[in-house]
Design a protein around this motif. Structure first.
Motif, PDB file in Angstrom:
ATOM      1  N   ARG A 395       0.879  -1.174   0.000  1.00  0.00           N
ATOM      2  CA  ARG A 395       0.000   0.000   0.000  1.00  0.00           C
ATOM      3  C   ARG A 395       0.911   1.217   0.000  1.00  0.00           C
ATOM      4  NH1 ARG A 395      -3.104  -3.576  -0.668  1.00  0.00           N
ATOM      5  NH2 ARG A 395      -5.227  -3.815   0.125  1.00  0.00           N
ATOM      6  N   LEU A 396       1.043   1.849  -1.156  1.00  0.00           N
ATOM      7  CA  LEU A 396       2.098   2.839  -1.345  1.00  0.00           C
ATOM      8  C   LEU A 396       1.629   4.251  -1.056  1.00  0.00           C
ATOM      9  CD1 LEU A 396       3.429   1.202  -4.573  1.00  0.00           C
ATOM     10  CD2 LEU A 396       4.706   1.414  -2.450  1.00  0.00           C
ATOM     11  N   ALA A 397       2.601   5.122  -0.787  1.00  0.00           N
ATOM     12  CA  ALA A 397       2.318   6.529  -0.539  1.00  0.00           C
ATOM     13  C   ALA A 397       1.635   7.138  -1.767  1.00  0.00           C
ATOM     14  CB  ALA A 397       3.623   7.271  -0.232  1.00  0.00           C
ATOM     15  N   PRO A 398       0.782   8.148  -1.557  1.00  0.00           N
ATOM     16  CA  PRO A 398       0.055   8.739  -2.689  1.00  0.00           C
ATOM     17  C   PRO A 398       0.974   9.302  -3.770  1.00  0.00           C
ATOM     18  CG  PRO A 398      -0.896   9.437  -0.603  1.00  0.00           C
ATOM     19  CD  PRO A 398       0.370   8.720  -0.272  1.00  0.00           C
ATOM     20  N   ASP A 399       2.172   9.739  -3.393  1.00  0.00           N
ATOM     21  CA  ASP A 399       3.083  10.334  -4.375  1.00  0.00           C
ATOM     22  C   ASP A 399       4.126   9.337  -4.861  1.00  0.00           C
ATOM     23  OD1 ASP A 399       4.439  10.085  -2.021  1.00  0.00           O
ATOM     24  OD2 ASP A 399       5.318  12.097  -2.043  1.00  0.00           O
ATOM     25  N   ALA A 400       3.806   8.039  -4.812  1.00  0.00           N
ATOM     26  CA  ALA A 400       4.773   7.012  -5.195  1.00  0.00           C
ATOM     27  C   ALA A 400       4.891   6.834  -6.703  1.00  0.00           C
ATOM     28  CB  ALA A 400       4.411   5.675  -4.553  1.00  0.00           C
TER      29      ALA A 400
END
Length: 1004
Positions: A395-400
């Protein structure tokens, strides 16, 4: 399933349960238990029919006997962290991790240790180091080592971060104790097989028969085994039959390592130990990307490092996003990094090697930047990023910079020769692009083993077709690079179907012959390695109804194309099974699992039952009314530690609140939800008659039976003393003398929020907090009468909580940016996180942004030189009970930072839940678990320190648990420790003289 078929299945399961219990086994066929074991850490879901928790090899043999009679398949399971799907099965699951955990004799001369299959790797290493005074250790250290077991590592031939130095589990395996599918008790080792008990003639005959069959297979396939197996360091795919060759000493134990539970059940082992280095240092190198990093691997290997690990920038960004900027130590410049572990006996020599290597790579290699990291605390911080890679990348950061927020395993474990890694990585990235996919890269670069989680869409038919097409192409690609489908995790359900792309028909025939010799009836882990199932069969995300589940909390934002089933389904499916909640050290989660060692009580176990709920399986109840979920959540302490400690960001406390809100809607709730769950309202009444109430609740022999009956009627445990109630005006008098302005005057630079618990039970803390803040020289104003609604939230009364919080937001949103300093950490956490979640207004968001825990604010003041007040005596050392909610919402080191900034020299942290956890430890039925949780950190810390050392308990629950455990050693709030008034700790003196601008006579 039709009614007749369903009835037949129920009858069959009843017969299975009866047979297992008649055999004296610890067995469970309940729907909740089967939900917990339907998953591992892979993409697959296979619901078993029963779970057995054997306590001995005899129990394993008994379970296998029942399964032989009923024709039921058997799957062995350790920590359940398989990413390839080799720890799930349709029949009986044998969980060896619960009881078979004993660590036997350590032989320092032979460098071996006897250990049962369910022992956890990190526990084994720790115990070996303890017994040998740090001279020896157990080397294999996969990232899951704090929950992965010896048996699981044998099943997969697991490796780990330091495999560059120490290799795979097979290289540390001396002998294996086995139970075969037909019940023989055998020991495998170099030279062949023997009966574990020499007097067991039947097992001796089976050993001779099996040994002959294995020799025949090896003799018939000498050329293929020599040419196709064991070509690269991480060739884990398939059976390791090269160890049956004559020149390898016919080592049956090593040939069984990596067989993924398909040949026999491993119940114990003799494992090899290695010397433990005296000194280690981490070299962190920054690169433009992972391909550039891989190009430097051959140069690094010349220096004989212990580890060479790689990560990309997406994982680092997600770690900082989820756990704060302090969660990752300073990284060199770059978009990808290598961790190079150098070790030796001489620290100076190790440091010199590191500096020379760094200089060479910056001059001749591809590194952009680098730094040496000798400090062990900083090294641990950096390694944590790498070790949590699987969970963080899910579950990645929104800015990934990915088009999807979710990524999945499936092709996470390929391996090539280290010198070919850069070329393979480059081609793999191009292949991802061809299929419209992206990936998050990390792995054991020094061993040529690549972990990558990929942005598959496994929820749709189209996405699953892409998953299959890409996996087939990726298999062809790695084989073209001379590599292996699996380098560590095994083939399982994810890759067994593709073994024909890697091996010749002759080798596959040898695999089938070996499987037939060991397990002629195909009972053990069928569908894996031999006669494999399709790699797209039994995918966990297939078949989940596209139903929207309405929730009060937002539970995250989804990107375009990810909203078929809504945020709640995606949130509960955030658990991917990495199992960090099953670790016995590090972090705070999961306190109930650490107390019971039962999968049911882990964050993962609860998440799996919720995942079954959203599938709406017929035997899982009807959605929000699922009794299985209610039972799974019973021992959840709502400590919120999982929201921080879980690499995948599972927030079980929030899911519990949501579920309880729906489950009890229109129903009669437990009595404790009306008493403890609405405690702030009751405190408005108790504050008027505190003396009468305290007298009535005093524990005296004459009235004890009546008191205990009354507590039970109120849903409370009678074993725990009731806290003393304070008068309604007590906190007002305490705060009045500190020069704190009335609410609404707008004259303070800081707003002091005195919560219901402090008002109702610890008014002296309110006075101390007021004096400390006023003593900083900044004017202080008291917050208006408001509530954080914590007790309503934790018991799932979210409608009422929203109304309360809406009023709180309106009262505190005064148009200023003044910090709102909250005395009670749990209330601070509720205002910081739950307020903007339940009340989605600009006012709520503005108020939440202003909230500070008392410790957080003290740190700011102390660093500005405004605290502690001159002449305030501080103890040289303290014990801190880490508050779970403060840990989660404000950071793990919040109180340590505050004490260090204030000037306290030695801080011992009891990092773990206190066990009381709001209403949990007061509720009937939770008392024993509450004390067991306290034994994880708090109780040992109290026993290990002198009575004169203050114990900091900022949380009311923590304070009460300490009062119960050690009545002679009351806890103190940080405010009381820093209170400039003489005798403040025991409340014997009144009034202070603040340093500046606090001479008002206003009272709140």
């Amino acid at each position: 399933m039709g009614s007749a078929a369903a009835g037949a299945a129920t009858a069959a399961d009843g017969e299975l349960g009866r047979r297992l219990h008649e055999a004296g086994l610890d067995a469970d066929t309940g729907s909740r238990r089967l939900a917990e074991y339907a998953y591992d850490a892979s993409n697959y879901r296979v619901r078993p029919r029963a779970v057995v928790f054997p306590r001995s090899a005899a129990d394993v043999a008994a379970a296998l006997s029942v399964c032989r009679d009923l024709g039921l398949p058997v799957t062995s399971r350790g920590g359940g962290t398989s990413m390839a799907g080799n720890a799930v099965g349709a029949g009986l699951v044998l969980d060896l991790s619960r009881h078979l955990r004993r660590i036997g004799a350590v032989d320092e001369d032979a460098l071996t240790v006897d250990v049962e299959a369910g022992a956890v790797l990190s526990v084994l290493a720790r115990e070996v180091e303890r017994r040998t005074d740090g001279r020896l250790t157990f080397a294999p250290d996969p990232s899951s080592r704090t929950r992965a077991t010896v048996g699981g590592s044998i099943g997969n031939d697991a490796c780990g971060n330091h495999s560059v130095r120490h290799g795979r589990t097979s290289e540390h395996t001396v002998e294996l104790d086995l139970v075969t599918a037909d019940g023989a008790r055998l020991t495998a080792g170099p030279g062949g097989l023997r009966a574990t008990d020499p007097a067991d003639q039947a097992s001796a005959r089976r050993a001779a028969e099996l040994g002959g069959a294995l020799r025949d297979v090896a003799a018939a396939h000498l050329a293929e085994l020599r040419v196709e197996l064991g070509r690269i360091p991480r060739q884990v795919s398939g059976y390791h039959l090269q160890h049956l060759l004559p020149e390898r000493g016919f080592d049956v134990a090593r040939a069984l390592v990596g067989s993924e539970g398909t040949c026999a059940v491993v119940v114990g082992a003799r494992m090899r130990l290695v010397p433990r280095p005296r000194s280690a240092l981490l070299l962190c190198l920054g690169y433009e990307d992972v391909v550039a990093a891989a190009r430097d691997v051959p140069v690094l290997l010349e220096e004989r490092p212990a580890a060479v690990e790689g990560i990309d920038d997406k994982i680092v960004a997600t770690m900082r996003w989820r756990r704060g900027t302090d969660a990752v130590a300073a990284m060199p410049r770059g978009g990808a990094w290598l961790y190079v572990d150098l070790d030796g006996d001489d620290p100076a020599e190790v440091a010199e090697r590191a500096e020379a290597l760094l200089e060479r790579l910056l001059r001749e290699g591809h590194a952009l930047d680098g730094r040496t990291v000798p400090d062990p605390v900083e090294r641990s911080s950096l390694w944590r990023v790498r070790e949590d890679g699987a969970g963080l990348s899910s579950r990645l950061a929104p800015d990934a910079a990915l088009d999807r927020s979710e990524s999945w395993p499936g092709w996470e474990d390929s391996a090539v020769a280290p010198e070919r890694l850069a070329g393979y990585l480059s081609d793999l990235r191009a292949l991802l692009g061809e299929h419209g996919l992206d990936g998050v890269v990390y792995g054991h670069f020094g061993a040529g083993c690549l972990h990558i989680r990929i942005t598959y869409d496994l929820r749709s038919d189209e996405g699953r077709a892409v998953f299959r097409a890409f996996t087939e192409d990726a298999a062809r690609l790695v084989v073209a690079h001379g590599g292996s489908l699996s380098g560590e995790h095994g083939d399982g359900r994810a890759r067994s179907e593709l073994l024909g792309l890697m091996y010749s028909p002759r080798v596959l025939g040898a695999f089938a012959a070996v499987k037939q010799a060991w397990d002629p009836h195909g009972l053990l882990n069928p569908g894996v390695l031999v006669d494999p199932a399709a790699l797209t069969a039994d995918l966990a995300l297939e078949g989940v109804p596209q139903r929207q589940w309405r929730t009060s909390f937002p539970l995250g934002e989804l990107r375009a194309g990810e909203d078929r089933q809504g945020p709640f389904v995606h949130a509960v499916q955030g658990c991917i099974g990495v199992g960090r909640c099953r670790a016995d050290t590090g972090g705070v989660m999961c306190p109930s699992y650490r107390a019971t060692l039962d999968e049911r009580d882990s964050t993962r176990g609860r998440a799996r039952v919720l995942q079954e709920m959203v599938r709406s399986a017929p035997d899982q109840g009807t959605g929000w009314r699922s009794q299985d979920v209610r039972d799974a959540l019973d021992l959840c302490l709502s400590c919120k530690a999982c929201a921080t400690d879980c690499p995948a960001g599972v927030d079980m406390a929030t899911y519990k609140s949501e579920f309880f809100d729906h489950f009890y809607r229109g129903r009669l709730r437990p009595v404790s939800h009306y008493t403890l769950g609405r405690l702030p309202r009751w405190l408005g009444l108790t504050g008027r008659i505190p003396r009468l109430l305290n007298a009535a609740l005093r524990d005296r022999p004459a009235t004890r039976p009546l008191l205990r009956a009354g507590l039970r009627a109120a849903g409370l445990t009678p074993e725990r003393p009731v806290p003393r109630f304070a008068g309604a005006a007590g906190w007002v008098r305490q705060v009045a003398g500190a020069g704190v302005a009335r609410p609404g005057t707008g004259t303070g630079e800081t707003v002091l929020f005195v919560d219901s618990f402090t008002r109702g039970f610890r008014p002296e803390v309110a006075g101390a907090a007021a004096r400390v803040l006023a003593g900083s020289g900044r004017p202080v104003e008291c917050a208006p009468d408001a509530c954080c609604a914590l007790t309503w939230i934790s018991t799932g009364q979210l409608g009422a909580a929203q109304k309360i919080l809406r009023r709180t937001a309106e009262a505190l949103d005064d148009g200023s940016a003044r910090p709102v300093v909250v005395v009670e950490p749990s209330c601070a956490a509720a205002l910081r996180h739950d307020l903007p979640g339940l009340v989605r207004t600009d006012a709520a968001r503005r108020v939440a942004a202003r909230v500070r825990s008392f410790a957080e604010h003290v740190t700011e003041l102390a660093r500005a030189g405004e605290l502690p007040a001159p002449g305030t005596p501080l103890p040289p050392s303290v014990v801190v009970q880490t508050h779970c909610h403060e840990y989660s919402a404000f950071g793990a080191a919040t109180q340590r930072r505050a004490l260090a900034a204030a000037g306290v020299g030695e801080v011992r942290e009891a990092t773990g839940c206190c066990g009381l956890a709001g209403n949990f430890g007061f509720e009937a039925g939770h008392y024993e678990v509450s004390l067991a949780v306290a034994e994880q950190a708090l109780a040992p810390a109290l026993r290990a320190t002198e009575a004169s050392v203050p114990v900091l308990t900022d949380g009311f629950s923590c304070h009460e648990q300490v009062r119960h455990l050690r009545p002679d050693r009351p806890g103190r709030h940080l405010a009381q420790l820093l209170d400039p008034r003489p005798g403040a700790a025991d409340g014997t003196r009144a009034g202070i003289r603040p340093r500046a601008r606090t001479d008002r006579k206003d009272t709140p």
